[in-house]
Design an enzyme around this catalytic site. Structure first.
Site, PDB file in Angstrom:
ATOM      1  CE1 TYR A 215      -4.426   1.200   0.367  1.00  0.00           C
ATOM      2  CE2 TYR A 215      -3.227   3.060   1.266  1.00  0.00           C
ATOM      3  CZ  TYR A 215      -4.382   2.518   0.743  1.00  0.00           C
ATOM      4  OH  TYR A 215      -5.494   3.309   0.574  1.00  0.00           O
ATOM      5  N   GLY A 217       2.633   4.644   0.520  1.00  0.00           N
ATOM      6  CA  GLY A 217       4.003   5.012   0.877  1.00  0.00           C
ATOM      7  C   GLY A 217       4.858   3.843   1.340  1.00  0.00           C
ATOM      8  CB  SER A 266      -0.470  12.267   6.214  1.00  0.00           C
ATOM      9  OG  SER A 266       0.911  12.112   6.087  1.00  0.00           O
ATOM     10  CB  ALA A 267      -5.159  12.884   6.043  1.00  0.00           C
ATOM     11  CG  ASN A 272      -8.864  19.619   0.088  1.00  0.00           C
ATOM     12  OD1 ASN A 272      -8.964  18.866  -0.879  1.00  0.00           O
ATOM     13  ND2 ASN A 272      -9.436  19.365   1.249  1.00  0.00           N
ATOM     14  N   GLY A 515     -11.890  27.088  -0.267  1.00  0.00           N
ATOM     15  CA  GLY A 515     -11.663  28.247  -1.140  1.00  0.00           C
ATOM     16  C   GLY A 515     -11.438  29.540  -0.366  1.00  0.00           C
ATOM     17  CG  ASN A 517      -8.164  27.824   3.756  1.00  0.00           C
ATOM     18  OD1 ASN A 517      -8.713  28.370   4.723  1.00  0.00           O
ATOM     19  ND2 ASN A 517      -8.066  26.520   3.646  1.00  0.00           N
TER      20      ASN A 517
HETATM   21  C1  OXD Z   1       0.701  10.557   1.824  1.00  0.00           C
HETATM   22  C2  OXD Z   1       0.921  10.629   3.271  1.00  0.00           C
HETATM   23  O1  OXD Z   1       0.311   9.501   1.331  1.00  0.00           O
HETATM   24  O2  OXD Z   1       1.436  11.661   3.714  1.00  0.00           O
HETATM   25  O3  OXD Z   1       0.959  11.554   1.146  1.00  0.00           O
HETATM   26  O4  OXD Z   1       0.573   9.681   3.992  1.00  0.00           O
HETATM   27 MN    MN Z   2       1.977  13.077   2.240  1.00  0.00          MN
END
Ligand code: OXD
Ligand code: MN
Length: 608
Positions: A215, A217, A266-267, A272, A515, A517
């Site tokens: 999966y 990274g 991350s996330a 965005n 937007g 931001n």
């Molecule tokens: C990515 C992470 O996949 O930071 O970019 O986990």
């Molecule tokens: Mn990342």
């Protein structure tokens, strides 16, 4: 391509030696062509590992469902195996490199039995750029090959560039699921048990060894493993910065351009922000990168950022036409989806896509799923870390200079994370050293991008905690040294700390984000021009309350809250940093940073 087409003797021998260990049925050298990609996708559709999506809904696209143990990066199984433990520092897992190599060699022994070994020559950064880095990944996963073809520059041109003896970062990968005679995966995602997964980096020899996960990274080794962990080591030695940063191009109504990079964990919305559609008139945002930037001085003394990937490996849930129209457009065709929901008419669906599930779905486990909006506890159809792998060239806002081999000059660097309280909407560092301090103390609420971190706020310096390939204290020093190396301090990018995620005491968002931001980006732009309305505060330079145009629904009182210094909150923050965070770096913590913590605390106390 056949292995005999490899003209680089060292590379050929390295492949042959690994094949002797892992005993694949076949060896295949990837050329990165569309025909190759299509052929591998067909193969995976036929074997039941991939589902082809409805060509009228998502042309050229497929869906994969991974094993439930293999849905995100696994930080507890990720190692920086430097010669000395101190070299890995307090933020990394460490195993003595010879011991780890011994363990992993035994895992690799026969691990590709019944499978094809793929050799992927890839380049991070434009091929031929003096700043690009070449890697070669050996893998037994067709899924990895196809993702790498989208995310990096793969193939013949890279091999040609290597010539007979060029340098490459060697990267081993195996899913760790050998097949017995006549056995097949039966459409089930192959991977190893959690305790046999290893994502290992050997910084002194600049090698990457990954085993047991297929999966993201963990397996697409050009991304986090090479372009961040190993690249941070190269960057330290060569005087540049490898960062977990998006790169965007901001154009004001008069047509003046500023390039901005931003590091969020991350996330936390890098994709965005990189693809934002401004809500302020005549401002424009274009995209160069949504995840990784390599920064170095140009000949003119300014810092330049180069995008190194060719695709987006974006988090699907929460991506909607409203939150990120451009990401949806980028992923509207020729895209690999992993662990999202599947509609009956062969389209994808995920939580936060902006509309209800159009009927019964197949969820990411492959089970029937019927949306029950009354049930807040309902398990999601899409895994929270489900992803789309989409070619960058499909993004409508891709900036024309995204693949410029020398990169683009950076005016501003943003740090941030998800912080419901304390951290204001935006503040600017007084200088590079202060900016390094702010980057070092960034923290965020835990998200789904990694499997194994307890909930709460975790410090994530420069959004790089999982990606620094050496001692993080030395990495802070390297940041300071890069700033000191400036020919002219006034040419350095300005550094900002942003927080789009403030909440009221009763849990409502104070700032609409997305937007809107752009309103903060405008103030940042004005800071770079020297025209911004600012006020000096104990924590840094802040906008005056009227300096940022208010979006609809944000009252003046909200704005005051967003732009005030929460002295007590910051004093707690200082206390936490002093007691629970900085001490782990010991002697490696640069003195300048602990001094800045003292100064901040003294200023806050004086303001009380
Ligand atoms: C990515 C992470 O996949 O930071 O970019 O986990
Ligand atoms: Mn990342």
């Amino acid at each position: 391509m056949n292995i005999n087409e490899i003209k680089h003797a060292g590379l050929k021998k390295w492949v042959e030696d690994f094949a002797a260990l892992t005993t694949p049925d076949k060896i295949y050298v990837c050329d990165g062509s569309k025909a190759e990609y299509d052929g591998l996708i067909d193969m995976m559709v036929e074997s039941g590992l991939a589902t082809r999506l409805n060509p009228e809904k998502k042309p050229g696209s497929v869906l994969f469902r991974s094993d439930p143990s293999d849905v995100a990066r696994v930080e507890k199984r990720t190692y920086i195996a430097s010669e000395k433990k101190e070299g890995a520092g307090p933020t990394n897992n460490w195993i003595e490199p010879h011991e780890l190599k011994k363990t992993m060699t035994e895992l690799y022994r026969g691990s590709m039995k019944g499978r094809t070994m793929y050799v992927i020559p890839f380049c991070m950064g434009p091929v031929g750029s003096e700043f690009a880095k070449v890697g070669v990944e050996i893998t037994d996963s067709e899924y990895v090959v196809c993702n790498m073809i989208i995310m990096t520059r793969v193939g013949k041109q890279v091999l040609e560039g290597l010539g007979k003896d060029g340098y490459f970062v060697p990267c081993y990968h195996s899913v760790g699921k050998p097949l017995a005679e006549g056995e097949s995966d039966h459409g089930i995602w192959p991977c190893a048990d959690m305790e046999h997964k290893y994502i290992a980096h050997f910084p002194e020899t600049r090698e990457i060894w990954s085993y047991g996960s297929g999966y993201g990274g963990n397996a697409l080794l050009g991304k986090k493993c090479l372009a961040l962990r190993i690249a941070t080591v190269l960057a330290r030695d060569e005087g540049w910065l490898a960062e977990h940063m998006l790169i965007l191009k901001l154009t004001n109504p008069e047509g003046k351009v500023r390039y901005i990079t931003a590091a969020f964990p991350s996330a936390c919305g890098k994709t965005n922000l990189a693809m934002l559609i401004p809500t302020i008139k005549d401002w424009k945002v274009e995209t160069l990168s949504d995840d990784i930037a390599w920064l170095r001085y140009g000949k003119d003394g300014r810092i330049y950022a180069m995008a190194v990937e060719t695709g987006f490996f974006g988090v699907a849930p929460g991506t909607s036409a409203q939150s990120n129209y451009n990401a949806l457009a980028a992923a509207s065709k020729n895209t690999i989806f992993t662990n999202v929901g599947l509609t009956e008419d062969g389209d994808v669906w995920w939580e936060g896509i902006g509309y209800d599930a159009p009927g019964p779905l197949t969820d990411w486990h492959g089970n029937k799923w019927v949306q029950d909006k009354g049930n807040k506890e309902q398990a999601p159809a899409a895994h929270p870390n489900s992803r789309f792998t989409a070619p960058a060239v499909q993004c409508p806002t891709l900036a024309k200079e995204w693949d410029d081999p020398k990169g683009v000059p950076v005016s501003a660097i943003l740090f941030g994370g998800r912080r419901p309280s304390t951290i204001p909407l935006v503040h600017m560092a007084r200088n590079w050293t202060h900016g390094t301090f702010l980057g070092s103390i960034v923290g965020s609420e835990v998200t789904a991008a990694t499997l194994d971190v307890a909930s709460g706020i975790r410090r994530d310096p420069m959004a790089m905690k999982p990606f620094i390939g050496y001692n993080a204290g030395d990495y802070f020093q390297h940041w300071l040294d890069v700033g000191k190396a400036a020919k002219d301090q006034s040419l350095l990018p300005k550094i900002f700390y942003v927080n789009w995620f403030r909440k009221t005491a009763d849990g409502k968002w104070l700032w609409p984000g997305y937007g809107d931001n752009s309103r903060v980006l405008k103030w940042i732009f004005e800071c770079c021009e020297g025209t911004a309305k600012t006020v000096d505060t104990p924590i840094g330079i802040m906008p005056t309350v009227d300096a940022i145009d208010r979006p609809e629904g944000v009252t003046e009182a909200d704005m005051k809250e967003l732009l005030s210094v929460d002295v007590d909150g910051w004093l707690k923050e200082c206390d936490d940093i002093r007691k629970n965070y900085y001490p782990q770096f010991g002697d490696h913590l640069p003195k300048e940073l602990s001094e800045l913590l003292d100064t901040l605390e003294a200023k806050l106390k004086a303001a009380k």
